[in-house]
Design a protein around this motif. Structure first.
Motif, mmCIF file in Angstrom:
data_model
loop_
_atom_site.group_PDB
_atom_site.id
_atom_site.type_symbol
_atom_site.label_atom_id
_atom_site.label_comp_id
_atom_site.label_asym_id
_atom_site.label_seq_id
_atom_site.Cartn_x
_atom_site.Cartn_y
_atom_site.Cartn_z
ATOM 1 N N ARG A 1 4.797 16.428 -6.771
ATOM 2 C CA ARG A 1 4.658 17.676 -6.014
ATOM 3 C C ARG A 1 5.304 17.571 -4.625
ATOM 4 N NH1 ARG A 1 -0.179 17.624 -6.360
ATOM 5 N NH2 ARG A 1 -0.613 16.620 -4.374
ATOM 6 N N ASP A 2 5.188 16.396 -3.994
ATOM 7 C CA ASP A 2 5.701 16.197 -2.642
ATOM 8 C C ASP A 2 6.100 14.732 -2.521
ATOM 9 O OD1 ASP A 2 6.132 15.864 0.099
ATOM 10 O OD2 ASP A 2 4.523 17.224 0.670
ATOM 11 N N GLY A 3 7.400 14.478 -2.422
ATOM 12 C CA GLY A 3 7.905 13.108 -2.427
ATOM 13 C C GLY A 3 7.675 12.338 -1.143
ATOM 14 N N ARG A 4 7.165 12.991 -0.113
ATOM 15 C CA ARG A 4 6.917 12.279 1.142
ATOM 16 C C ARG A 4 5.831 11.227 0.954
ATOM 17 N NH1 ARG A 4 5.494 16.838 5.293
ATOM 18 N NH2 ARG A 4 4.487 17.653 3.380
ATOM 19 N N CYS A 5 6.089 10.026 1.477
ATOM 20 C CA CYS A 5 5.140 8.939 1.299
ATOM 21 C C CYS A 5 5.328 7.904 2.395
ATOM 22 C CB CYS A 5 5.311 8.289 -0.081
ATOM 23 S SG CYS A 5 6.933 7.539 -0.346
ATOM 24 N N SER A 6 4.441 6.926 2.398
ATOM 25 C CA SER A 6 4.543 5.799 3.313
ATOM 26 C C SER A 6 4.177 4.537 2.560
ATOM 27 C CB SER A 6 3.622 5.996 4.515
ATOM 28 O OG SER A 6 3.736 4.909 5.425
ATOM 29 N N LEU A 7 4.830 3.437 2.915
ATOM 30 C CA LEU A 7 4.560 2.143 2.307
ATOM 31 C C LEU A 7 4.211 1.148 3.411
ATOM 32 C CD1 LEU A 7 7.546 2.118 -0.166
ATOM 33 C CD2 LEU A 7 5.165 1.880 -0.893
ATOM 34 N N LEU A 8 3.138 0.407 3.209
ATOM 35 C CA LEU A 8 2.749 -0.658 4.133
ATOM 36 C C LEU A 8 2.939 -1.992 3.435
ATOM 37 C CD1 LEU A 8 1.419 -1.774 6.723
ATOM 38 C CD2 LEU A 8 -0.801 -1.458 5.593
ATOM 39 N N LEU A 9 3.762 -2.856 4.032
ATOM 40 C CA LEU A 9 4.052 -4.174 3.475
ATOM 41 C C LEU A 9 3.499 -5.228 4.434
ATOM 42 C CD1 LEU A 9 6.440 -2.124 2.588
ATOM 43 C CD2 LEU A 9 7.603 -4.187 1.851
ATOM 44 N N PRO A 10 2.292 -5.751 4.155
ATOM 45 C CA PRO A 10 1.679 -6.749 5.038
ATOM 46 C C PRO A 10 1.952 -8.169 4.564
ATOM 47 C CG PRO A 10 0.042 -5.936 3.513
ATOM 48 C CD PRO A 10 1.359 -5.300 3.115
ATOM 49 N N THR B 1 0.858 -1.179 0.000
ATOM 50 C CA THR B 1 0.000 0.000 0.000
ATOM 51 C C THR B 1 0.895 1.228 0.000
ATOM 52 O OG1 THR B 1 -1.771 -1.113 1.195
ATOM 53 C CG2 THR B 1 -1.757 1.283 1.259
ATOM 54 N N LEU B 2 0.669 2.127 -0.954
ATOM 55 C CA LEU B 2 1.433 3.371 -1.061
ATOM 56 C C LEU B 2 0.531 4.528 -0.665
ATOM 57 C CD1 LEU B 2 3.790 5.195 -2.076
ATOM 58 C CD2 LEU B 2 2.746 5.035 -4.358
ATOM 59 N N ALA B 3 0.959 5.304 0.318
ATOM 60 C CA ALA B 3 0.213 6.485 0.748
ATOM 61 C C ALA B 3 0.995 7.737 0.376
ATOM 62 C CB ALA B 3 -0.040 6.445 2.256
ATOM 63 N N THR B 4 0.333 8.647 -0.324
ATOM 64 C CA THR B 4 0.942 9.921 -0.717
ATOM 65 C C THR B 4 0.080 11.060 -0.175
ATOM 66 O OG1 THR B 4 -0.284 9.869 -2.821
ATOM 67 C CG2 THR B 4 1.935 8.913 -2.804
ATOM 68 N N LEU B 5 0.496 12.292 -0.465
ATOM 69 C CA LEU B 5 -0.230 13.466 0.013
ATOM 70 C C LEU B 5 -0.848 14.216 -1.158
ATOM 71 C CD1 LEU B 5 2.362 14.760 2.631
ATOM 72 C CD2 LEU B 5 0.174 13.644 3.107
ATOM 73 N N THR B 6 -2.146 14.498 -1.061
ATOM 74 C CA THR B 6 -2.819 15.266 -2.095
ATOM 75 C C THR B 6 -2.392 16.725 -2.009
ATOM 76 O OG1 THR B 6 -4.716 15.875 -0.733
ATOM 77 C CG2 THR B 6 -4.814 13.749 -1.889
ATOM 78 N N GLU B 7 -2.816 17.505 -2.996
ATOM 79 C CA GLU B 7 -2.478 18.927 -2.999
ATOM 80 C C GLU B 7 -3.024 19.637 -1.760
ATOM 81 O OE1 GLU B 7 -2.464 22.658 -6.181
ATOM 82 O OE2 GLU B 7 -3.597 20.822 -6.596
ATOM 83 N N ALA B 8 -4.132 19.114 -1.228
ATOM 84 C CA ALA B 8 -4.718 19.701 -0.021
ATOM 85 C C ALA B 8 -4.067 19.172 1.247
ATOM 86 C CB ALA B 8 -6.216 19.421 0.010
ATOM 87 N N GLY B 9 -3.113 18.242 1.105
ATOM 88 C CA GLY B 9 -2.423 17.696 2.271
ATOM 89 C C GLY B 9 -3.102 16.497 2.890
ATOM 90 N N ALA B 10 -4.107 15.943 2.221
ATOM 91 C CA ALA B 10 -4.809 14.772 2.744
ATOM 92 C C ALA B 10 -4.088 13.497 2.319
ATOM 93 C CB ALA B 10 -6.242 14.752 2.233
ATOM 94 N N PRO B 11 -4.148 12.447 3.137
ATOM 95 C CA PRO B 11 -3.527 11.175 2.751
ATOM 96 C C PRO B 11 -4.312 10.507 1.634
ATOM 97 C CG PRO B 11 -4.683 10.945 4.837
ATOM 98 C CD PRO B 11 -4.725 12.397 4.497
ATOM 99 N N PHE B 12 -3.584 9.886 0.701
ATOM 100 C CA PHE B 12 -4.194 9.209 -0.444
ATOM 101 C C PHE B 12 -3.490 7.864 -0.594
ATOM 102 C CE2 PHE B 12 -4.488 8.063 -4.900
ATOM 103 C CZ PHE B 12 -5.803 8.373 -5.236
ATOM 104 N N ALA B 13 -4.224 6.764 -0.413
ATOM 105 C CA ALA B 13 -3.621 5.431 -0.419
ATOM 106 C C ALA B 13 -4.033 4.649 -1.651
ATOM 107 C CB ALA B 13 -4.030 4.668 0.836
#
Length: 250
Positions: A77-86, A36-48
């Motif tokens: 736009r913003d390289g910050r992200c999170s990855l979930l590996l289950p 699962t890849l989570a990024t940030l929308t232009e409004a700053g909301a999480p998008f998975a």
């Protein structure tokens, strides 16, 4: 669990002493092919979203993303992200281990990253050269392991990633090593998978090698064979692969 000054986990004395959070995290990082890849929308909301994943020689996640996708435009736009590996599996999904990575992603033009991803995800060769697709590396900044009840840990990238210093000759010879193993030693690969990695029998193939282990694939299944000690060159890879074959046959 706290993080020590070198970025490694500080063990909670209440935890099971057999719990190896770094080893478990490395196994998940190298063994899971969909995250699962989570990024940030232009409004700053999480998008998975869901994405295929591979790892570079040092363990850095590699992604193949289309610019038509929302998550790719978010990363531009913003390289910050999170990855979930289950890990997943039968029974209670919350009882299975999963690894969360905090990372910063950027496009990569590395031929090595491309080769590693496509070896791990061969079906992606169908669209990897489409003009809207590009490869990305997600540089790990922090990791959190949830290994099940009372089995959690937090640590920095130095504890999770593989030291590839001095292993240049091994990395350069990766394609030759994999080609030789797949062409001439399919029986040994099957033994590694079944006897050492504990997975089901099948037509297992080697998809990657690094100083700490050998990656295997069989259809949509993956396996990781960890080396007893890190290796640095092709000669050491031959030695450890022979020893592992003897161990598996034993």
């Amino acid at each position: 669990m706290m993080i020590d000054k070198d970025g490694g986990p500080v063990r909670d004395p209440r935890q099971d002493p057999s719990f190896d959070p770094v080893g478990e995290s490395k196994r998940l990082l190298r063994g899971i092919r969909t995250a699962t890849l989570a990024t940030l929308t232009e409004a700053g909301a999480p998008f998975a979203t869901l994405t295929a994943i591979a790892t570079d020689h040092d363990g850095t996640p590699i992604l193949l993303l289309s610019r038509l996708a929302h998550h790719t435009r978010n990363l531009e736009r913003d390289g910050r992200c999170s990855l979930l590996l289950p890990q997943g599996g039968r029974g209670d999904p919350m009882a299975h281990p999963r690894l969360t990575l905090v990372a910063r992603a950027a496009r990569s033009q590395s031929p090595g990253a491309r080769a590693r991803f496509l070896a791990r995800n061969p079906k992606a060769q169908l669209y990897a050269d489409f003009p809207d697709f590009s490869f990305w590396r997600a540089e790990v900044e922090a990791a959190h392991l949830n290994g099940g009840f009372a089995r959690a840990a937090d640590f920095g990238p130095a504890a999770l990633l593989t030291d590839i210093g001095g292993a240049e000759s091994l990395l350069a010879a990766e394609a030759d090593i994999l080609g030789h193993m797949n062409a001439d030693h399919a029986d040994a690969l099957a033994l590694y998978a079944e006897k050492l990695a504990g997975v089901k029998p099948g037509n297992w193939r080697a998809s990657g090698i690094d100083p700490e282990g050998l990656d295997l694939i069989c259809g949509d299944e993956t396996a990781r064979v960890a080396f007893p000690t890190p290796i640095k060159n092709p000669a050491e890879s031959r030695e450890v692969l022979v020893e592992l074959a003897k161990l598996a046959r034993g």
